[in-house]
Structures are given as structure tokens and as C-alpha cells.
Design a protein around this motif. Structure first.
Motif, short mmCIF file in Angstrom:
data_model
loop_
_atom_site.label_atom_id
_atom_site.label_comp_id
_atom_site.label_asym_id
_atom_site.label_seq_id
_atom_site.Cartn_x
_atom_site.Cartn_y
_atom_site.Cartn_z
N THR A 294 0.95 -1.23 -0.04
CA THR A 294 0.01 0.05 0.09
C THR A 294 0.87 1.24 -0.20
N PHE A 295 1.83 1.40 0.91
CA PHE A 295 2.70 2.21 1.02
C PHE A 295 3.66 2.65 -0.33
N SER A 296 4.07 1.64 -0.99
CA SER A 296 4.87 1.57 -2.10
C SER A 296 4.13 2.26 -3.19
N ILE A 297 2.97 1.86 -3.38
CA ILE A 297 2.24 2.24 -4.53
C ILE A 297 1.55 3.56 -4.58
N ILE A 298 0.83 3.63 -3.57
CA ILE A 298 0.35 5.22 -3.39
C ILE A 298 1.58 6.19 -3.41
N LEU A 299 2.48 5.90 -2.36
CA LEU A 299 3.63 6.89 -2.56
C LEU A 299 4.18 7.20 -3.76
N GLY A 304 5.67 11.20 -7.99
CA GLY A 304 5.95 11.15 -9.49
C GLY A 304 7.40 10.46 -9.68
N SER A 305 8.02 11.13 -10.49
CA SER A 305 9.28 10.46 -11.25
C SER A 305 10.24 10.15 -10.08
N PRO A 306 10.64 10.62 -9.04
CA PRO A 306 11.50 10.27 -7.93
C PRO A 306 10.87 9.08 -7.16
N GLY A 307 9.62 8.92 -7.06
CA GLY A 307 8.91 7.68 -6.56
C GLY A 307 8.93 6.39 -7.26
N VAL A 308 9.23 6.63 -8.58
CA VAL A 308 9.12 5.33 -9.28
C VAL A 308 9.56 4.03 -8.88
N PHE A 309 10.70 4.11 -8.26
CA PHE A 309 11.49 2.90 -7.50
C PHE A 309 10.66 2.15 -6.71
N LEU A 310 9.54 2.99 -5.95
CA LEU A 310 8.85 2.59 -4.97
C LEU A 310 7.95 1.17 -5.70
N PHE A 311 7.60 1.42 -6.98
CA PHE A 311 6.57 0.28 -7.64
C PHE A 311 7.33 -1.23 -7.50
N ALA A 312 8.65 -0.92 -7.65
CA ALA A 312 9.56 -2.12 -7.58
C ALA A 312 9.60 -2.75 -6.24
#
Length: 416
Positions: A294-299, A304-312
Motif C-alpha cells: 500500500t505504502f509503495s504504490i500510493i507513494l 512522481g518520477s522520484p518515487g518510481v522505484f517504489l513500484f519495484a
């Protein structure tokens, strides 16, 4: 006589059953996760919008659901061996149909057939594994899912690369890529020839009736956890490349690489987190890991672009949900594991159909709304972001259902 001796030698020294399961999970991972890089091309070739794309993915879930409803019966009637042949064969044939499909309708039917075979394969492999992995069951199950995770990790990169191949003066494209990748299903059909039918070890009268399962409130919470968790897991795999390409202007290769990193984390989580889950407990683990998702997807969307790594990183969160739920069902319903799993997975299939339709609907609605306010380019980005927020909410609902389950089991003093 010599032929019989050769066959006995192969069965003794070549574990054909293991090869069927491991290679089966390998091709299963390929077939299910090559769609990420291909989806934007499909959408362009057929001129379909996000809602139609969501409907296409919903058809896949319907095919999976149908497989859940009849594969157990087919396996009981025809056996694991024949059912495996049917599953591998239908997936191979669907690859040919996908290649020659020239309209969205015929393509949808071909894709539907692929997911019927895909669903059959998942169910028959699960049944087969449960019957033969009598010793070191936990390790062997994790090892099986490792092969699924391995192929899932490299599938997007291989698919993206193959679509750019030039063969006989023409681009292979997504159609040729599907044809070749699904043709790999022929490989595990070879060891299937040598497997022996596992014996039935559970007597009919010892099985738990469905009515008993349905009366347990914990069962419905477990169904909710699995449904929301798997919607989040499969939706990331299906939409991430499309999202990164259109919302962040990433190339197909770069987007596919990020999807592969997601599956790498996914694979490692399933392989390494088992001992931690055993120590923490199943219900608590479901809360913690779905919370990470939940945290990774929403954040990841909000940054934006700086948070793309959170999808991994979300791969670490969603990966343990399915196997942990299966383990929880096996522990809570030892005399009716087959019944509990069949019913739970069937309802999960229904939830997947609804979930895929809703994601496509959410993307399309917000896309149109923001297009009117800020233009088509911004509208598409906001639509895709809204879709991923919805995926994050599914992970959140999984977390909440896990909390309710833990509290219920705690009150009953039945925490596992």
C-alpha cells in the motif's frame, strides 16, 4: 524389453514430475508476464481505449475463473497427466491464434483461450505439487514459485527485446513474440509423457463440506485478503509498463526493466521471506506485507518520477500474500484444504474480473474528466495515476482485512 528398461531408467534418475512442475511454472510465468511491454502495442494496433483495455484484462480473469471451476473436475476425471497436456496444448494453440488475429474481437477470443489454459495450468500444477511434494513440502513449494518468479523477472525484458527483432525483413512485433513464447509450452509436454499418476490420499468422506467453510467468518476475511492482494499484484504487472511509458515518457526497454525489477523483488521475497513469515505468524505477516505494498504504490504515484522505484518495492509487499494465504488455509482447514482452496480461488477469480474492469473504468473516467479541464496529455496522465491509486487502495483493503482477521483469530485464540 530394452525400451521398458530405458523408461524405468528415466523414471528413476530423471524426476519427470519435478520437471513438469518446475518447467510448468517457468512457462506459466512467461505467459502471464510478457503482456506488460505488449499492451501499449496492442492498444495502438487495435485503436482501443483504456476502458476496453481493462475489459480485455477482465476477459483474462473470466478465463481464469472458468479454469478454476472445471479444472479440478477434469483432473479428477482424466488425471493430472491428461489435464496437463490439455493446459499446455491450449496455451500453445492460443499463441498461434493471437498471431493470426486481425480484429479486436478475434484477438480477445484468442487471449481468452490463453488465460483458460493459463488458469488450468496453475490449478493442475498446484494439485500435482500438493500430491508429490510430501517431503520438504515448504521448501519444494517455494522452489516451484521461484521458477515462476524467475521467468516473471526476465519476461518483460525478453518480450521487449523480441518485439524489436527483424525476421525475414519484418519486425517480429508483439504477435510474433507471443507466438514464440507460448510455443515454449511444448517443452514441458515432453517430461509429461513420463510422469505417473499420483495416488489419491484423501478419502471423500474425510473432506470438509463447503457449508462448514462458508460458516466460518475467517474464511470470508481470507477470501478478501487474497482477492485484494492478487488484484494489486496482477494489476502492477499488467499496467506498469503502460503507466511508465505514458505518464513518465519512459522507453519500452526502460519501463520493461523496471517491471523486471518489480518481479525480481517479487521472486526474492517468495524465496527468502518464508522463515520470517513462520516466525511472525501468517495473519500478522499478511498485515505487514500488504501494508508495504500500500505504502509503495500510493507513494510511488504521489512522488512522481522520484518515487518510481517504489513500484519495484511493492513486489516485496504483494509477493508473500498468495503463498501465505495458501499456507493459512492449509493450517486452518487441515481436513478440507482442497475445498477451502478451490472455493477461495474461485471467488478470487470473480474479484479479479471486477477489479480489472474497475481499474479500466477508473482510468477512463478520470482521463476524460481531466482532459476537459487540462487537455488530453494531462488527462491521460491523471487517468493512469488514478488507476494506480485504485490499485494501492486494493492493497490497503487487503491490509484492513488482515487486521480484522488477526483480531478475530485473537479473540478465538486461534492465531496461526
Amino acid at each position: 524389453m530394452e525400451q521398458a528398461q530405458k523408461l524405468n531408467f528415466i523414471q528413476k534418475y530423471l524426476p519427470a514430475s519435478y520437471l513438469v512442475i518446475f518447467i510448468g511454472f517457468l512457462v506459466f510465468g512467461f505467459s502471464e508476464n510478457i503482456k506488460g511491454p505488449a499492451i501499449p502495442r496492442m492498444q495502438s494496433d487495435f485503436g482501443i481505449n483504456e476502458l476496453q483495455l481493462g475489459m480485455l484484462l477482465a476477459y483474462n480473469s473470466i478465463g481464469y475463473l472458468l479454469a478454476c471451476s472445471f479444472t479440478g473436475i477434469v483432473t479428477l476425471k482424466l488425471g493430472v497427466k491428461t489435464t496437463s497436456f490439455i493446459a499446455f496444448g491450449s496455451m500453445t494453440i492460443s499463441g498461434l491464434f493471437i498471431y493470426i488475429a486481425n480484429t479486436y474481437f478475434t484477438f480477445s477470443l484468442s487471449y481468452f483461450l490463453m488465460y483458460v489454459g493459463n488458469g488450468m495450468l496453475e490449478i493442475v500444477l498446484a494439485i500435482f505439487a500438493a500430491k508429490i511434494f510430501i517431503r520438504n513440502t515448504g521448501f519444494m513449494m517455494n522452489l516451484s514459485h521461484f521458477f515462476y518468479g524467475l521467468s516473471s523477472t526476465i519476461a518483460p525484458i525478453i518480450a521487449a527485446s523480441m518485439m524489436g527483432w527483424h525476421i525475414f525483413g519484418h519486425d517480429l512485433g508483439w504477435r510474433g513474440m507471443y507466438l514464440i513464447m507460448l510455443s515454449l509450452c511444448i517443452i514441458p509436454m515432453i517430461p509429461t509423457i513420463f510422469i505417473k499418476e499420483p495416488k489419491q490420499t484423501i478419502e471423500k468422506e474425510d473432506k470438509m463440506p463447503v457449508k462448514v467453510f462458508l460458516k466460518d467468518p475467517a474464511a470470508w476475511l481470507i477470501i478478501a485478503i487474497l482477492s485484494f492482494g492478487v488484484i494489486a499484484e496482477l494489476s502492477i504487472g499488467g499496467w506498469l509498463v503502460n503507466y511508465l511509458e505514458k505518464a513518465h515518457n519512459w522507453t519500452t526497454a526502460k519501463s520493461s526493466a523496471m517491471l523486471s525489477i518489480f518481479f525480481l523483488f517479487f521472486m526474492l521475497a517468495r524465496l527468502l521471506l518464508g522463515p520470517i513469515i513462520d516466525k511472525v505468524g501468517f495473519a500478522k505477516s499478511l498485515i505487514y506485507f500488504s501494508g508495504i505494498a500500500t505504502f509503495s504504490i500510493i507513494l510511488g504515484v504521489l512522488l512522481g518520477s522520484p518515487g518510481v522505484f517504489l513500484f519495484a518495492l511493492a513486489g516485496v509487499g504483494v509477493a508473500p500474500i498468495y503463498p501465505t494465504v495458501m499456507a493459512l488455509l492449509a493450517k486452518r482447514y487441515p481436513n478440507g484444504t482442497e475445498t477451502a482452496i478451490t472455493f477461495t480461488v474461485t471467488l478470487m477469480g470473480i474479484a479479479l474480473v471486477i477489479g480489472n474492469m474497475l481499474i479500466g473504468f477508473v482510468i477512463d473516467v478520470f482521463k476524460q474528466w481531466f482532459t476537459k479541464l487540462q487537455g488530453a496529455e494531462v488527462g491521460l496522465i491523471r487517468g493512469l495515476q488514478s488507476g494506480f491509486i485504485f490499485i494501492g487502495l486494493c492493497a490497503l483493503f487487503c491490509t484492513l482485512a488482515g487486521i480484522f482477521l488477526y483480531r478475530y483469530l485473537q479473540r478465538k485464540e486461534e492465531v496461526i
